[in-house]
Motif scaffolding. Structure first.
Motif, PDB file in Angstrom:
ATOM      1  N   GLU A  82      50.131   1.539 -22.574  1.00 36.54           N
ATOM      2  CA  GLU A  82      50.266   2.658 -21.659  1.00 36.54           C
ATOM      3  C   GLU A  82      49.199   3.726 -21.896  1.00 36.54           C
ATOM      4  OE1 GLU A  82      53.927   5.465 -20.172  1.00 36.54           O
ATOM      5  OE2 GLU A  82      54.398   3.642 -21.298  1.00 36.54           O
ATOM      6  N   ASP A  83      48.735   3.810 -23.125  1.00 40.22           N
ATOM      7  CA  ASP A  83      47.891   4.951 -23.498  1.00 40.22           C
ATOM      8  C   ASP A  83      46.404   4.695 -23.440  1.00 40.22           C
ATOM      9  OD1 ASP A  83      50.143   6.368 -23.987  1.00 40.22           O
ATOM     10  OD2 ASP A  83      50.212   5.851 -26.117  1.00 40.22           O
ATOM     11  N   LEU A  87      41.707   5.002 -12.333  1.00 37.42           N
ATOM     12  CA  LEU A  87      42.643   4.866 -13.461  1.00 37.42           C
ATOM     13  C   LEU A  87      43.946   5.622 -13.208  1.00 37.42           C
ATOM     14  CD1 LEU A  87      40.099   5.192 -16.422  1.00 37.42           C
ATOM     15  CD2 LEU A  87      41.370   3.129 -15.723  1.00 37.42           C
ATOM     16  N   GLN A  88      43.840   6.787 -12.575  1.00 43.25           N
ATOM     17  CA  GLN A  88      45.045   7.563 -12.264  1.00 43.25           C
ATOM     18  C   GLN A  88      45.929   6.816 -11.264  1.00 43.25           C
ATOM     19  OE1 GLN A  88      42.750  11.289 -11.502  1.00 43.25           O
ATOM     20  NE2 GLN A  88      44.549  12.243 -12.402  1.00 43.25           N
ATOM     21  N   TRP A 134      46.069   3.651 -10.808  1.00 39.72           N
ATOM     22  CA  TRP A 134      46.651   2.514 -11.497  1.00 39.72           C
ATOM     23  C   TRP A 134      47.864   2.935 -12.335  1.00 39.72           C
ATOM     24  CZ3 TRP A 134      46.220   2.516 -16.924  1.00 39.72           C
ATOM     25  CH2 TRP A 134      46.891   1.441 -17.511  1.00 39.72           C
ATOM     26  N   ARG A 135      47.742   4.067 -13.061  1.00 40.48           N
ATOM     27  CA  ARG A 135      48.865   4.515 -13.898  1.00 40.48           C
ATOM     28  C   ARG A 135      50.031   5.011 -13.030  1.00 40.48           C
ATOM     29  NH1 ARG A 135      49.423   7.835 -17.385  1.00 40.48           N
ATOM     30  NH2 ARG A 135      50.160   6.761 -19.228  1.00 40.48           N
ATOM     31  N   LYS A 136      49.692   5.568 -11.889  1.00 41.85           N
ATOM     32  CA  LYS A 136      50.731   6.024 -10.965  1.00 41.85           C
ATOM     33  C   LYS A 136      51.524   4.814 -10.455  1.00 41.85           C
ATOM     34  CE  LYS A 136      50.952   8.932  -6.956  1.00 41.85           C
ATOM     35  NZ  LYS A 136      50.115   9.228  -5.793  1.00 41.85           N
ATOM     36  N   PHE A 159      53.239   3.139 -13.963  1.00 47.07           N
ATOM     37  CA  PHE A 159      54.165   3.933 -14.799  1.00 47.07           C
ATOM     38  C   PHE A 159      54.691   5.164 -14.073  1.00 47.07           C
ATOM     39  CE2 PHE A 159      50.900   2.190 -17.800  1.00 47.07           C
ATOM     40  CZ  PHE A 159      51.705   1.210 -18.372  1.00 47.07           C
ATOM     41  N   ASP A 216      53.121   7.646 -13.378  1.00 48.75           N
ATOM     42  CA  ASP A 216      52.531   8.793 -14.059  1.00 48.75           C
ATOM     43  C   ASP A 216      51.083   8.945 -13.571  1.00 48.75           C
ATOM     44  OD1 ASP A 216      51.496  10.672 -15.735  1.00 48.75           O
ATOM     45  OD2 ASP A 216      51.901   9.582 -17.600  1.00 48.75           O
ATOM     46  N   PRO A 252      44.712   7.841 -18.486  1.00 49.76           N
ATOM     47  CA  PRO A 252      45.112   7.368 -19.815  1.00 49.76           C
ATOM     48  C   PRO A 252      44.539   8.252 -20.919  1.00 49.76           C
ATOM     49  CG  PRO A 252      43.437   5.941 -18.863  1.00 49.76           C
ATOM     50  CD  PRO A 252      43.828   6.892 -17.797  1.00 49.76           C
ATOM     51  N   SER A 294      40.989  12.532 -20.536  1.00 50.24           N
ATOM     52  CA  SER A 294      41.025  11.353 -21.418  1.00 50.24           C
ATOM     53  C   SER A 294      39.954  11.474 -22.486  1.00 50.24           C
ATOM     54  CB  SER A 294      40.716  10.081 -20.627  1.00 50.24           C
ATOM     55  OG  SER A 294      41.532   9.961 -19.496  1.00 50.24           O
TER      56      SER A 294
END
Ligand code: G3P
Ligand code: MG
Length: 346
Positions: free
Chosen positions: A15-16, A265-266, A268-270, A273, A275, A279, A305
């Motif tokens: 996740e990170d 990347l944002q 993808w995380r949204k 997760f 969020d 990352p 990041s």
């Protein structure tokens, strides 16, 4: 199954942190896969002790094909599914300018490919150097279009047409004729062929997809790239007008390209997760200190990041020399880079 949005796999996804890869000189060189690349990607795809999947993106300055087409090539070459959602090339951020300019000159790449890339981005009226040479072959006295080029080039009358911007999407295949046309337009009255400005401040703006002076190919020494053409254009413009020309270069190390990567990347995380934060760490693996390491290090100062730059010894950088921009870590190849990052996250 490489679909990271599959719910059952979320618990297995790091996740990170993520990896970002440069392509030429890191994963591929002169059209051939660098031996350690496939194993490096297999490790990230879950073939590791913990069975954890680590997401990654590709950030290359190279271009000349649509993102879809390039991803199909990469999928075959690297034996992993590569999707346009994880791929950014030098000209990708130029898509955001498609509504800003109506009639544009697109330079570089094989045949008609870059015209198609630009039209895919939504540019309305895309002209190539071939169209201009077909209109008046004397524009470039030493360049003869091949039969195929002649057929593909469009028949237009440029007498009363203004070219509003110049985009160098990929490496020029014929510097002499491309430079001749670019310089004529830069020195023209508002981008009109066969005119010369009296003030040299009304030509169209010029955008380059990247600024790599050299790059890593199948040959043992580096070869000149788009940044070298940019230097030539600047020098000839200065010689002809006594003035400096303003050019804009995208790609690494430009902030615009890293901003674009951050948005990817944002998103993808949204999706994964829920969020929207980027990352915590992006391990960025590159071979060119001037673009990869410089870009990653400078972006690190602006970014939420941590951009952790890793330099490999399989491309432009000459092992044993002092790199102009210092990476946070230097390793032999991309597999070592992946192992290093995963170990650091343990
Ligand atoms: O023309 C491409 C080259 O300059 C660099 O590509 O993948 O190393 O950013 P890459
Ligand atoms: Mg490279």
């Amino acid at each position: 199954d490489d679909d990271l949005s599959d719910d059952s796999q979320i618990s297995n996804v790091a996740e990170d942190y993520v990896f970002g890869f440069d392509i030429d000189g890191v994963l591929i060189r002169g059209g051939h896969v660098i031996p350690e690349a496939k194993e490096a990607l297999r490790l990230l795809n879950g073939e590791n002790e913990e069975g954890i999947k680590v997401p990654y993106i590709f950030l290359t300055n190279g271009g000349g094909k649509t993102e879809q087409e390039r991803c199909l090539d990469l999928t075959k070459q690297l034996d992993v599914a590569v999707s346009p959602e994880q791929f950014i090339c030098g000209h990708t951020p130029m898509s955001e300018m498609a509504t800003q300019y109506e009639t544009v000159l697109v330079v570089g790449g094989e045949g008609e490919k870059c015209r198609h890339v630009a039209e895919n981005y939504g540019f309305k009226d895309v002209i190539t150097p071939g169209d201009l040479i077909k209109w008046k072959p004397s524009v470039c006295p030493f360049r003869k279009l091949t039969d195929e080029e002649y057929t593909n080039s469009r028949t237009r009358d440029f007498t009363n047409m203004n070219i509003e911007a110049i985009f160098v999407f990929a490496d020029s295949r014929d510097w002499a004729s491309d430079a001749q046309i670019i310089l004529e337009l830069l020195m023209s009255k508002e981008g009109r062929m066969s005119t010369v400005s009296e003030t040299f401040d009304e030509g169209p703006p010029i955008f380059f997809a990247h600024n790599d002076v050299v790059w890593s190919t199948a040959y043992d020494l580096t070869r000149y790239g788009m940044g070298a053409l940019r230097i030539m254009i600047e020098a000839l413009y200065k010689e002809s007008t006594g003035k400096s020309i303003d050019v804009t270069s995208y790609g690494k190390p430009s902030k615009a390209t890293f901003d674009y990567a951050t948005r990817v990347l944002q998103q993808w995380r949204k999706d994964l997760f829920s969020d929207p934060a980027p990352p915590q760490t992006v391990y960025f693996v590159g071979d060119t200190p001037e673009s990869d390491i410089r870009g990653s290090n400078e972006y690190d100062k602006h970014s939420e990041s941590d951009w952790f730059s890793i330099l490999v010894e399989t491309g432009v950088y000459e092992p044993g020399t002092e790199p102009r921009y210092k990476p946070k870590k230097t390793v032999a190849n991309v597999l070592e880079a992946v192992k290093f990052g995963m170990e650091r996250e343990r």
